[in-house]
Design a protein around this motif. Structure first.
Motif, mmCIF file in Angstrom:
data_model
loop_
_atom_site.group_PDB
_atom_site.id
_atom_site.type_symbol
_atom_site.label_atom_id
_atom_site.label_comp_id
_atom_site.label_asym_id
_atom_site.label_seq_id
_atom_site.Cartn_x
_atom_site.Cartn_y
_atom_site.Cartn_z
ATOM 1 N N GLY A 147 0.788 -1.221 0.000
ATOM 2 C CA GLY A 147 0.000 0.000 0.000
ATOM 3 C C GLY A 147 0.820 1.271 0.000
ATOM 4 N N HIS A 148 2.095 1.173 0.331
ATOM 5 C CA HIS A 148 3.007 2.316 0.306
ATOM 6 C C HIS A 148 4.390 1.822 -0.105
ATOM 7 C CE1 HIS A 148 0.199 5.055 2.391
ATOM 8 N NE2 HIS A 148 -0.115 3.992 3.128
ATOM 9 N N MET A 149 5.191 2.731 -0.550
ATOM 10 C CA MET A 149 6.580 2.451 -0.912
ATOM 11 C C MET A 149 6.660 1.555 -2.152
ATOM 12 S SD MET A 149 8.335 2.230 2.878
ATOM 13 C CE MET A 149 7.200 1.034 3.589
ATOM 14 N N ASP A 150 7.775 0.860 -2.308
ATOM 15 C CA ASP A 150 8.098 0.225 -3.578
ATOM 16 C C ASP A 150 7.413 -1.121 -3.786
ATOM 17 O OD1 ASP A 150 9.849 2.293 -4.181
ATOM 18 O OD2 ASP A 150 11.568 1.273 -3.258
ATOM 19 N N VAL A 151 7.112 -1.398 -5.059
ATOM 20 C CA VAL A 151 6.775 -2.756 -5.499
ATOM 21 C C VAL A 151 8.093 -3.483 -5.736
ATOM 22 C CG1 VAL A 151 5.699 -4.126 -7.317
ATOM 23 C CG2 VAL A 151 4.629 -1.986 -6.558
ATOM 24 N N VAL A 152 8.194 -4.716 -5.223
ATOM 25 C CA VAL A 152 9.467 -5.428 -5.310
ATOM 26 C C VAL A 152 9.268 -6.857 -5.807
ATOM 27 C CG1 VAL A 152 10.653 -4.084 -3.539
ATOM 28 C CG2 VAL A 152 9.306 -6.091 -2.866
ATOM 29 N N ASN A 153 10.320 -7.380 -6.441
ATOM 30 C CA ASN A 153 10.371 -8.798 -6.785
ATOM 31 C C ASN A 153 10.923 -9.592 -5.605
ATOM 32 O OD1 ASN A 153 9.437 -8.517 -9.504
ATOM 33 N ND2 ASN A 153 11.455 -7.740 -10.077
ATOM 34 N N ASN A 154 10.872 -10.918 -5.724
ATOM 35 C CA ASN A 154 11.298 -11.785 -4.630
ATOM 36 C C ASN A 154 10.560 -11.412 -3.348
ATOM 37 O OD1 ASN A 154 12.687 -13.904 -3.482
ATOM 38 N ND2 ASN A 154 14.561 -12.734 -3.125
ATOM 39 N N GLY A 155 9.257 -11.210 -3.508
ATOM 40 C CA GLY A 155 8.438 -10.721 -2.410
ATOM 41 C C GLY A 155 8.441 -11.603 -1.181
ATOM 42 N N GLN A 156 8.543 -12.902 -1.385
ATOM 43 C CA GLN A 156 8.502 -13.821 -0.253
ATOM 44 C C GLN A 156 9.632 -13.537 0.739
ATOM 45 O OE1 GLN A 156 8.624 -17.978 -1.366
ATOM 46 N NE2 GLN A 156 7.424 -18.567 0.415
ATOM 47 N N SER A 157 10.808 -13.222 0.233
ATOM 48 C CA SER A 157 11.934 -12.945 1.124
ATOM 49 C C SER A 157 11.709 -11.652 1.901
ATOM 50 C CB SER A 157 13.246 -12.865 0.333
ATOM 51 O OG SER A 157 13.269 -11.734 -0.512
ATOM 52 N N HIS A 158 11.076 -10.676 1.266
ATOM 53 C CA HIS A 158 10.768 -9.424 1.959
ATOM 54 C C HIS A 158 9.764 -9.665 3.089
ATOM 55 C CE1 HIS A 158 12.714 -6.389 -0.725
ATOM 56 N NE2 HIS A 158 12.617 -7.381 -1.605
ATOM 57 N N ILE A 159 8.757 -10.488 2.808
ATOM 58 C CA ILE A 159 7.737 -10.771 3.829
ATOM 59 C C ILE A 159 8.339 -11.552 4.991
ATOM 60 C CG2 ILE A 159 5.568 -11.976 4.290
ATOM 61 C CD1 ILE A 159 4.827 -11.392 1.338
ATOM 62 N N LYS A 160 9.191 -12.513 4.690
ATOM 63 C CA LYS A 160 9.838 -13.271 5.760
ATOM 64 C C LYS A 160 10.680 -12.359 6.647
ATOM 65 C CE LYS A 160 9.956 -17.833 3.554
ATOM 66 N NZ LYS A 160 10.813 -18.900 2.980
ATOM 67 N N LYS A 161 11.354 -11.400 6.037
ATOM 68 C CA LYS A 161 12.146 -10.450 6.812
ATOM 69 C C LYS A 161 11.240 -9.597 7.698
ATOM 70 C CE LYS A 161 15.693 -6.847 6.315
ATOM 71 N NZ LYS A 161 16.498 -6.063 5.350
ATOM 72 N N SER A 162 10.100 -9.194 7.164
ATOM 73 C CA SER A 162 9.141 -8.416 7.950
ATOM 74 C C SER A 162 8.621 -9.226 9.122
ATOM 75 C CB SER A 162 7.972 -7.961 7.065
ATOM 76 O OG SER A 162 8.419 -7.107 6.039
ATOM 77 N N TYR A 163 8.339 -10.495 8.874
ATOM 78 C CA TYR A 163 7.836 -11.367 9.933
ATOM 79 C C TYR A 163 8.876 -11.525 11.041
ATOM 80 C CZ TYR A 163 6.579 -15.768 12.243
ATOM 81 O OH TYR A 163 6.288 -16.731 13.173
ATOM 82 N N GLU A 164 10.103 -11.752 10.679
ATOM 83 C CA GLU A 164 11.153 -11.926 11.678
ATOM 84 C C GLU A 164 11.361 -10.636 12.469
ATOM 85 O OE1 GLU A 164 12.542 -14.722 12.534
ATOM 86 O OE2 GLU A 164 11.464 -15.828 10.954
ATOM 87 N N THR A 165 11.282 -9.505 11.801
ATOM 88 C CA THR A 165 11.420 -8.220 12.490
ATOM 89 C C THR A 165 10.257 -7.972 13.435
ATOM 90 O OG1 THR A 165 12.604 -7.323 10.571
ATOM 91 C CG2 THR A 165 11.728 -5.732 12.159
ATOM 92 N N ALA A 166 9.047 -8.277 12.959
ATOM 93 C CA ALA A 166 7.857 -8.053 13.786
ATOM 94 C C ALA A 166 7.885 -8.909 15.050
ATOM 95 C CB ALA A 166 6.609 -8.356 12.971
ATOM 96 N N LYS A 167 8.385 -10.123 14.953
ATOM 97 C CA LYS A 167 8.471 -10.990 16.134
ATOM 98 C C LYS A 167 9.360 -10.383 17.228
ATOM 99 C CE LYS A 167 9.768 -14.895 14.227
ATOM 100 N NZ LYS A 167 10.168 -16.317 14.189
ATOM 101 N N ILE A 168 10.313 -9.596 16.811
ATOM 102 C CA ILE A 168 11.241 -8.984 17.770
ATOM 103 C C ILE A 168 10.657 -7.718 18.373
ATOM 104 C CG2 ILE A 168 13.480 -7.855 18.026
ATOM 105 C CD1 ILE A 168 14.482 -9.686 15.742
ATOM 106 N N TYR A 169 10.013 -6.894 17.551
ATOM 107 C CA TYR A 169 9.641 -5.552 17.982
ATOM 108 C C TYR A 169 8.168 -5.389 18.369
ATOM 109 C CZ TYR A 169 14.236 -4.082 16.411
ATOM 110 O OH TYR A 169 15.592 -3.958 16.269
ATOM 111 N N LEU A 170 7.329 -6.324 18.002
ATOM 112 C CA LEU A 170 5.902 -6.186 18.348
ATOM 113 C C LEU A 170 5.539 -7.066 19.552
ATOM 114 C CD1 LEU A 170 4.122 -6.052 14.872
ATOM 115 C CD2 LEU A 170 4.784 -4.150 16.376
#
Length: 224
Positions: free
Chosen positions: A201-224
């Motif tokens: 919904g904001h910022m860039d459209v990216v390829n290899n999206g699965q790796s970006h989502i996994k990184k977001s998930y790992e980050t969220a587990k730490i900070y949320l």
């Protein structure tokens, strides 16, 4: 200046100069579907005219959630196109009533008019449009009724404000119903999908999206 930029055949993103408005996605060839309207209708209207796309060809609008930066242009677009509007059932009333508190319009001192909802979506619903088959994924956390749209064959995910590129994700401290635990669970679900293109919904459209989502998930587990 507003421009439509092709992501892949029959899928375009609207690029605008305003920083606060959401990404807008235009899908189709002769008839069109829009995912989120952005804050102002004129951006999409101007871009469609520039690309020789008639307003009458816009048939459907799907909202990923009810925040004003994603729905601010909705009422004007519906008035000018008669497009049907869809949103998750838990946030439909906020859009229909023009609820400024729930949509965060009041937070930014922005006007908002109510707009009728044609279809109240649920998890697992299928939306067929042209050659595309979108699965509705209910991904609460940023809001209670946030959804993503997953096109399995094209391996593209329209993720609203649930997840962004480069390990980012939506905030959980806004109405309606932001919840950190829910967002972590939603990111875990998305990380298991086979996604190439991540269209947030904001910022860039990216390829290899699965790796970006996994990184977001790992980050969220730490900070949320």
């Amino acid at each position: 200046m507003s421009d439509l930029i092709e992501i892949m055949p029959q899928i375009k993103i609207l690029r605008v100069s305003e920083s606060f408005t959401s990404n807008v996605y235009l899908i189709g060839q002769d008839a069109y579907l829009v995912i989120d309207t952005g804050l102002y209708a004129h951006n999409l209207i101007d871009a469609m005219k520039k690309s020789n796309i008639s307003l009458e060809s816009l048939q459907n609008i799907i909202l990923t959630h009810s925040h004003v930066d994603h729905i601010g242009g909705l009422n004007e677009l519906v008035e000018k196109t008669s497009a049907d509007v869809s949103i998750h059932e838990s946030e439909a009333n906020y859009v229909e009533e023009g609820d400024k508190e729930a949509t965060a319009a009041a937070l930014f001192s922005l006007p908002l008019q109510g707009t009728p909802i044609a279809r109240k979506l649920q998890d697992g619903d299928i939306i067929r449009f042209d050659e595309f088959v979108f699965e509705v994924l209910h991904t609460p956390g940023h809001t209670c009724g946030s959804i993503c749209l997953y096109e399995k064959e094209a391996r593209i995910l329209f993720s609203g404000d649930t997840v962004f590129a480069h390990g980012s994700f939506g905030r959980t401290d806004l109405p309606p119903g932001g919840n950190s635990k829910d967002l972590v669970n939603s990111l875990e679900r998305l990380a298991e999908l086979n996604i190439d293109i991540l269209a947030p919904g904001h910022m860039d459209v990216v390829n290899n999206g699965q790796s970006h989502i996994k990184k977001s998930y790992e980050t969220a587990k730490i900070y949320l």
